[in-house]
Design a protein around this motif. Structure first.
Motif, PDB file in Angstrom:
ATOM      1  N   GLY A  47      93.252 -26.159   8.025  1.00 10.14           N
ATOM      2  CA  GLY A  47      92.421 -27.613   7.944  1.00 10.14           C
ATOM      3  C   GLY A  47      91.185 -27.442   8.463  1.00 10.14           C
ATOM      4  N   GLY A  48      90.820 -26.104   9.433  1.00  6.98           N
ATOM      5  CA  GLY A  48      89.330 -26.081   9.887  1.00  6.98           C
ATOM      6  C   GLY A  48      88.782 -27.116  10.174  1.00  6.98           C
ATOM      7  N   SER A  49      87.135 -27.284   9.988  1.00  3.82           N
ATOM      8  CA  SER A  49      86.529 -28.429  10.693  1.00  3.82           C
ATOM      9  C   SER A  49      87.084 -29.735  10.169  1.00  3.82           C
ATOM     10  CB  SER A  49      85.017 -28.246  10.324  1.00  3.82           C
ATOM     11  OG  SER A  49      84.857 -28.289   9.077  1.00  3.82           O
ATOM     12  N   ALA A  75      94.249 -33.156   6.939  1.00  6.52           N
ATOM     13  CA  ALA A  75      93.175 -32.258   6.592  1.00  6.52           C
ATOM     14  C   ALA A  75      93.371 -30.827   5.893  1.00  6.52           C
ATOM     15  CB  ALA A  75      92.272 -31.982   7.778  1.00  6.52           C
ATOM     16  N   THR A  76      94.569 -30.275   6.272  1.00  8.11           N
ATOM     17  CA  THR A  76      94.953 -29.083   5.515  1.00  8.11           C
ATOM     18  C   THR A  76      95.152 -29.257   4.075  1.00  8.11           C
ATOM     19  OG1 THR A  76      97.450 -29.343   6.022  1.00  8.11           O
ATOM     20  CG2 THR A  76      96.292 -28.307   7.561  1.00  8.11           C
ATOM     21  N   ARG A  77      95.760 -30.690   3.879  1.00 10.37           N
ATOM     22  CA  ARG A  77      96.214 -30.966   2.358  1.00 10.37           C
ATOM     23  C   ARG A  77      94.806 -31.189   1.723  1.00 10.37           C
ATOM     24  NH1 ARG A  77     101.479 -31.647   1.232  1.00 10.37           N
ATOM     25  NH2 ARG A  77     100.991 -32.938  -0.141  1.00 10.37           N
ATOM     26  N   LEU A  78      93.873 -31.756   2.610  1.00  8.13           N
ATOM     27  CA  LEU A  78      92.311 -31.957   1.594  1.00  8.13           C
ATOM     28  C   LEU A  78      91.743 -30.599   1.344  1.00  8.13           C
ATOM     29  CD1 LEU A  78      89.802 -33.611   1.046  1.00  8.13           C
ATOM     30  CD2 LEU A  78      89.206 -33.127   3.664  1.00  8.13           C
ATOM     31  N   GLY A 119      99.623 -27.816   5.053  1.00 10.95           N
ATOM     32  CA  GLY A 119     100.743 -28.338   6.004  1.00 10.95           C
ATOM     33  C   GLY A 119     102.009 -29.012   5.644  1.00 10.95           C
ATOM     34  N   THR A 120     103.137 -28.693   6.238  1.00 13.60           N
ATOM     35  CA  THR A 120     104.193 -29.609   5.967  1.00 13.60           C
ATOM     36  C   THR A 120     104.660 -30.662   7.147  1.00 13.60           C
ATOM     37  OG1 THR A 120     105.314 -27.658   7.017  1.00 13.60           O
ATOM     38  CG2 THR A 120     104.998 -27.593   4.635  1.00 13.60           C
TER      39      THR A 120
END
Ligand code: UTP
Length: 234
Positions: A47-49, A75-78, A119-120
């Protein structure tokens, strides 16, 4: 066909350097080249920032850890979508869909050269997802591409005498990261201890390296010497 799973730390998508987008182009080029050599990739993006900023924005309002985790997952999925679009634009055979879980990703990996996911479920980080995907696809190792050059016995930002490792066992890594317990949403550790405990159970080898240098990722994918830490499964 050789399966390789790479956990791409979210920090790598927004590097603090001028050439922000060229890292993404270089990643697409590397993946495309390795696919032509017969490698099939599972890429799991952190996901980072966006994760950090979104969690910080709401954590004084919302106490529910699961809710904060869900924001992190979005955010990880973005970030996964960003990488997927760049890969598609480079002509890489990648599914349109970002899988919701590891079992969907396993099925997609049988049909596509590359599967990109984030992520899940709440309760862990994308390192754990990547390690689970590596185990489920019989990958020989899981590459953890992050923004530190090696595993240290202590946080090198806090202790400049911290000892770094070129090689260690998966049990030694578990001792450093601690037991399989979920840290608070958005908290960062070199590798998620929940993922490490899965790797211990399956004796999975991890390659932990600084992904800002694309050469490191390339060398690890090819099984060559790389700058980083080899964490050996038994
Ligand atoms: P990351 O995987 O990015 O965690 O997920 P991280 O440790 O901050 O990783 P780096 O530093 O980017 O490499 C961000 C947050 O999203 C939630 C967790 O709260 C995590 O801290 N998350 C992520 C989940 O709950 N489940 C997942 O499967 C993935």
């Amino acid at each position: 066909m050789k399966n390789v799973v790479v956990a791409v730390g979210g920090s790598l998508l927004r590097p603090e350097v001028a050439e922000r987008s060229s890292w993404l182009e270089d990643l697409a080029e590397l993946v495309k080249e390795q696919v032509s050599f017969g490698v099939r990739f599972g890429i799991v993006v952190g996901g980072g920032s966006p994760a950090r900023e979104s969690i910080q924005l709401v954590e004084s309002i919302i106490d529910d850890v699961l809710a904060l985790d869900r924001i992190g997952i979005s955010a990880t999925r973005l970030n996964a979508s960003i990488i997927k679009e760049i890969f598609q634009n480079s002509g890489i055979n990648v599914p349109e869909k970002i899988p919701n879980d590891v079992s969907q990703a396993v099925i997609l990996m049988e049909r596509y050269d590359v599967v990109v996911m984030g992520g899940t479920l709440p309760g862990h980080t994308t390192d754990k997802v990547a390690i689970e995907l590596a185990i489920s696809t019989n990958s020989e190792k899981c590459i953890i591409a992050t923004n530190v050059n090696k595993v240290y016995d202590e946080d090198p930002r806090k202790n400049k005498n911290a000892k770094s490792f070129d090689e260690m066992s998966i049990h030694e890594l578990q001792e450093i990261v601690g037991p399989a317990k979920h840290a608070k949403a958005g908290a960062s550790q070199v590798v998620d201890p929940i993922g490490v405990s899965l790797a211990v159970e399956s004796n999975l080898t991890l390659n932990i390296l600084d992904g800002r240098k694309m050469k490191n990722i390339k060398n690890a994918v090819q099984g060559n010497v790389f700058e980083g830490t080899i964490v050996k499964g038994d």
